[in-house]
Design an enzyme around this catalytic site. Structure first.
Site, mmCIF file in Angstrom:
data_model
loop_
_atom_site.group_PDB
_atom_site.id
_atom_site.type_symbol
_atom_site.label_atom_id
_atom_site.label_comp_id
_atom_site.label_asym_id
_atom_site.label_seq_id
_atom_site.Cartn_x
_atom_site.Cartn_y
_atom_site.Cartn_z
ATOM 1 N N GLU A 251 51.769 112.236 16.545
ATOM 2 C CA GLU A 251 52.658 113.110 15.786
ATOM 3 C C GLU A 251 52.632 114.495 16.389
ATOM 4 O OE1 GLU A 251 51.305 113.420 11.788
ATOM 5 O OE2 GLU A 251 52.837 112.093 11.031
ATOM 6 N N LYS A 253 51.958 118.265 16.474
ATOM 7 C CA LYS A 253 51.106 119.173 15.706
ATOM 8 C C LYS A 253 51.885 120.473 15.527
ATOM 9 C CE LYS A 253 46.376 120.855 15.354
ATOM 10 N NZ LYS A 253 46.429 122.291 15.217
ATOM 11 N N ARG A 258 49.251 124.842 6.409
ATOM 12 C CA ARG A 258 49.161 123.587 5.670
ATOM 13 C C ARG A 258 49.591 123.800 4.222
ATOM 14 N NH1 ARG A 258 45.435 119.300 6.793
ATOM 15 N NH2 ARG A 258 46.078 117.483 5.583
ATOM 16 N N ARG A 272 45.991 125.191 2.001
ATOM 17 C CA ARG A 272 44.876 124.327 2.383
ATOM 18 C C ARG A 272 43.630 124.608 1.548
ATOM 19 N NH1 ARG A 272 42.935 123.623 8.532
ATOM 20 N NH2 ARG A 272 40.740 123.344 8.161
ATOM 21 N N GLU A 301 53.164 120.759 6.699
ATOM 22 C CA GLU A 301 52.983 122.072 7.302
ATOM 23 C C GLU A 301 54.248 122.887 7.032
ATOM 24 O OE1 GLU A 301 50.026 122.371 8.854
ATOM 25 O OE2 GLU A 301 50.222 123.910 10.392
ATOM 26 N N PHE A 341 54.112 115.457 6.600
ATOM 27 C CA PHE A 341 53.573 114.378 7.419
ATOM 28 C C PHE A 341 52.788 113.349 6.626
ATOM 29 C CE2 PHE A 341 50.966 118.241 8.392
ATOM 30 C CZ PHE A 341 49.807 117.889 7.722
ATOM 31 N N ARG A 412 36.602 115.697 7.515
ATOM 32 C CA ARG A 412 36.948 115.906 8.906
ATOM 33 C C ARG A 412 36.542 114.622 9.616
ATOM 34 N NH1 ARG A 412 38.613 120.330 11.224
ATOM 35 N NH2 ARG A 412 38.115 121.854 9.649
ATOM 36 N N LYS A 418 42.917 115.889 16.588
ATOM 37 C CA LYS A 418 43.843 116.824 17.231
ATOM 38 C C LYS A 418 43.456 116.784 18.699
ATOM 39 C CE LYS A 418 40.871 120.303 15.286
ATOM 40 N NZ LYS A 418 40.601 121.499 14.636
HETATM 41 P P1 AMP Z 1 43.196 122.741 13.035
HETATM 42 O O1 AMP Z 1 43.702 123.762 12.067
HETATM 43 O O2 AMP Z 1 43.236 123.183 14.468
HETATM 44 O O3 AMP Z 1 41.874 122.150 12.583
HETATM 45 O O4 AMP Z 1 44.215 121.514 13.018
HETATM 46 C C1 AMP Z 1 44.449 120.796 11.862
HETATM 47 C C2 AMP Z 1 45.656 121.362 11.161
HETATM 48 O O5 AMP Z 1 46.825 121.090 11.906
HETATM 49 C C3 AMP Z 1 45.931 120.728 9.831
HETATM 50 O O6 AMP Z 1 45.133 121.255 8.817
HETATM 51 C C4 AMP Z 1 47.393 121.057 9.630
HETATM 52 O O7 AMP Z 1 47.516 122.319 9.012
HETATM 53 C C5 AMP Z 1 47.935 121.180 11.044
HETATM 54 N N1 AMP Z 1 48.923 120.140 11.402
HETATM 55 C C6 AMP Z 1 50.080 120.383 12.062
HETATM 56 N N2 AMP Z 1 50.775 119.259 12.264
HETATM 57 C C7 AMP Z 1 50.063 118.247 11.706
HETATM 58 C C8 AMP Z 1 50.266 116.839 11.596
HETATM 59 N N3 AMP Z 1 51.330 116.236 12.106
HETATM 60 N N4 AMP Z 1 49.301 116.126 10.954
HETATM 61 C C9 AMP Z 1 48.202 116.726 10.449
HETATM 62 N N5 AMP Z 1 47.959 118.050 10.524
HETATM 63 C C10 AMP Z 1 48.871 118.814 11.153
#
Ligand code: AMP
Length: 547
Positions: A251, A253, A258, A272, A301, A341, A412, A418
């Site tokens: 998917e 990102k 969030r 979030r 998001e 999503f 987590r 990611k």
């Molecule tokens: P990080 O903030 O770097 O830990 O990455 C996770 C965050 O990416 C999630 O908490 C979401 O806010 C964001 N995100 C963006 N696109 C997506 C997606 N397709 N699925 C899940 N999370 C996503």
């Protein structure tokens, strides 16, 4: 339960350093808490209100210092309180160093004079205090807090001061209370954990565990308006995802903020951290209201977009998120859109335990736009192609998810990854290539790359990804003069051009001459400043592989 008893037990818990003993003390306290159970389960952690509740106490240190001074007597001032605080460094000890109780005033008589405070009463008073708004609310808060301090013994004052200032720090966190609930009421830890993730309400969970046991905990459902902890992602690689899931959901990102959208009689949007942000994002509410007609909980998001609908940087979203004033004016300058999503609840049905594929199908049934595109890939090249497209379209990167996985709030876990950007790059000599296919037949499509090995070169992989069409044309032009041999699709080059190549990891492999293979190699750039002798060596590859 009397507030004094909680204060006394909180002292004992603070003095205990062993985790297991702390859990046992908390379990005993929960078991004897009676009616005060939900409050005790929160106060111990320094939580005045449940995590899902957006009520804020909004009481600052100055007001607390002033109130303590007032309750401590005529000759005590806020400055005295602050001097003591500078000496001892902690508000609980300062509050406990005064004698309260002799003071009269508005708050002193409001609640039954000398009667012992109960935890329920403190909870009620703090709720009333939080509810005070508008003109005069500062005075109302001051009086309510004064009324409470005025009835406190030193150890109660210590607890109260720490509680209202969010400085409990007695070594009890969510994990301790979770374990203690399981121990006190003899229910499985997993049931307690799940109930907490779904409800974010330690009080509710403790009461259910005590009154209805495991079945009661398992019956805690999602509730519209009560946000669930968001499922989180770990950093991971395409290789890991392919190995763990087989088929991988890829998917985009999105680079935004969030949100969890709860749609029922009204639509509410949470961050979030489960903070309510509905007022700041009217477009999201309008978008959802126009499309949904049954109770729904969406995860997604919020992104800022330009006039063409293309993503704008994350900073732009921040100008809108949590905004309390000028929302309409800001809406004119920065537009936001939802990229949903996941779907946690649709039409009366909780979907946490359904597979991601099913949840996403439900999501698509509900919304005609604003839904993430979910692609399934089963090899690294396909994943790389998705990543390239996502990056080219201005997104942050990609997420790799397990299509079979349930929605696990707050975790987590390994089911959402990611994609970790390449940690290192290698400078590799381009020793060969294959012509592309179809519309790329006139261009090189895949490049064989090698590292130096003594006087020769040892192949470590093929690079086909990370190169745009324009770059391919440039690289073809650049490399064609160095073609040494040509056979069918395949050519070899005189070593001349050096690529900087990113990769996820280095594996032992019999496929290439070096005995190693770069996993997920990506073209980063041509090293214009490097000649083949400057490229990385097989020894370096060996060292990196052994790390
Ligand atoms: P990080 O903030 O770097 O830990 O990455 C996770 C965050 O990416 C999630 O908490 C979401 O806010 C964001 N995100 C963006 N696109 C997506 C997606 N397709 N699925 C899940 N999370 C996503």
């Amino acid at each position: 339960m009397e507030f004094a008893r909680l204060a006394d037990r909180a002292d004992a818990i603070e003095a205990e350093s062993a985790d297991l003993e702390t859990v046992a003390l908390v379990a005993d306290l929960l078991a004897e808490a009676g009616e005060g159970l939900p409050v005790v389960a929160r106060f111990l952690q320094g939580q005045v209100f449940p995590a899902h509740d957006s009520t804020k106490l909004d009481v600052g240190p100055a007001l607390v210092h002033e109130t303590i001074a007032r309750a401590a007597g005529h000759n005590v001032t806020a400055d005295d309180v602050e001097d003591r605080l500078a000496d001892v460094g902690e508000i609980g000890a300062v509050a406990a160093s005064y004698e309260f109780g002799g003071q009269t005033g508005l708050g002193a008589f409001t609640r039954g004079g000398d009667d012992a405070l109960t935890v329920g009463e403190v909870d009620e008073e703090l709720r009333a205090l939080a509810a005070a708004e508008g003109t005069g609310s500062e005075d109302t808060k001051r009086d309510a807090l004064f009324g409470l301090f005025n009835r406190c013994s030193p150890s109660e004052a210590k607890l109260l001061a720490r509680l209202v200032l969010g400085e409990m720090r007695i070594g009890v966190g969510g994990g301790t209370v979770r374990d203690a609930v399981a121990e006190a009421f003899d229910v499985p830890l997993e049931s307690v954990e799940r109930a907490l993730q779904v409800s974010n309400d330690y009080g509710l969970v403790a009461v259910r565990a005590r009154d209805d046991g495991e079945a009661g905990l398992n019956a805690i459902d999602l509730q519209l308006g009560r946000p669930v902890q968001a499922m989180l992602a770990q950093a991971g690689t395409a290789t890991e995802a392919l190995e763990a899931f087989g088929e991988v959901v890829v998917e985009t990102k999105y680079d935004g903020a969030r949100v969890q959208v709860h749609h029922g009689d009204e639509t509410r949007v949470f961050s979030r951290n489960m903070e309510e942000v509905t007022e700041a994002l009217p477009e999201i509410v309008e978008f959802v209201d126009a499309r949904l007609d049954a109770p729904t909980i969406l995860d997604g998001e919020v992104v800022a977009v330009d006039d063409a609908g293309d993503p704008l940087p994350f900073q732009e979203v921040l100008t809108r998120f949590r905004r309390k004033h000028d929302v309409e004016r800001m809406r004119e300058s920065v537009a936001v859109e939802l990229r949903a999503f996941d779907c946690l609840h649709a039409d009366g049905e909780d979907l946490l335990d359904a597979s991601l594929s099913e949840r996403h199908d439900r999501l698509r049934d509900l919304l005609d736009e604003g839904v993430s595109t979910l692609a399934v890939a089963d090899d690294a090249d396909a994943i790389a192609a998705h990543e390239e497209r996502a990056l080219e379209a201005g997104h942050e990167g990609i997420m790799l998810k397990n299509p079979e996985s349930a929605y696990t709030p707050g975790r987590r876990g390994k089911n959402w990854l990611k994609r970790k950007p390449d940690v290192e790059t290698l400078d590799c000599v381009v020793v060969g290539a294959e012509w592309g296919e179809g519309r790329r037949a006139e261009l090189f499509g895949t490049f064989r790359i090698a590292v130096t090995d003594g006087d020769g070169y040892a192949t470590v992989g093929k690079v086909a990804t990370g190169v745009t069409d324009d770059q391919l044309a440039e690289l073809t032009e650049r490399l064609e003069p160095y073609v040494r041999t040509s056979s069918g699709q395949d050519v070899t080059f005189v070593p001349e051009v050096v690529f900087e190549v990113g990769y996820e990891e280095i594996q032992s492999s019999t496929t290439y001459g070096s005995g190693y293979a770069l996993r997920f190699p990506r073209f980063v750039a041509v090293r214009e400043d490097a000649s083949p002798e400057d490229a990385d060596s097989l020894n370096r590859v060996r060292r990196l592989a052994d790390r």
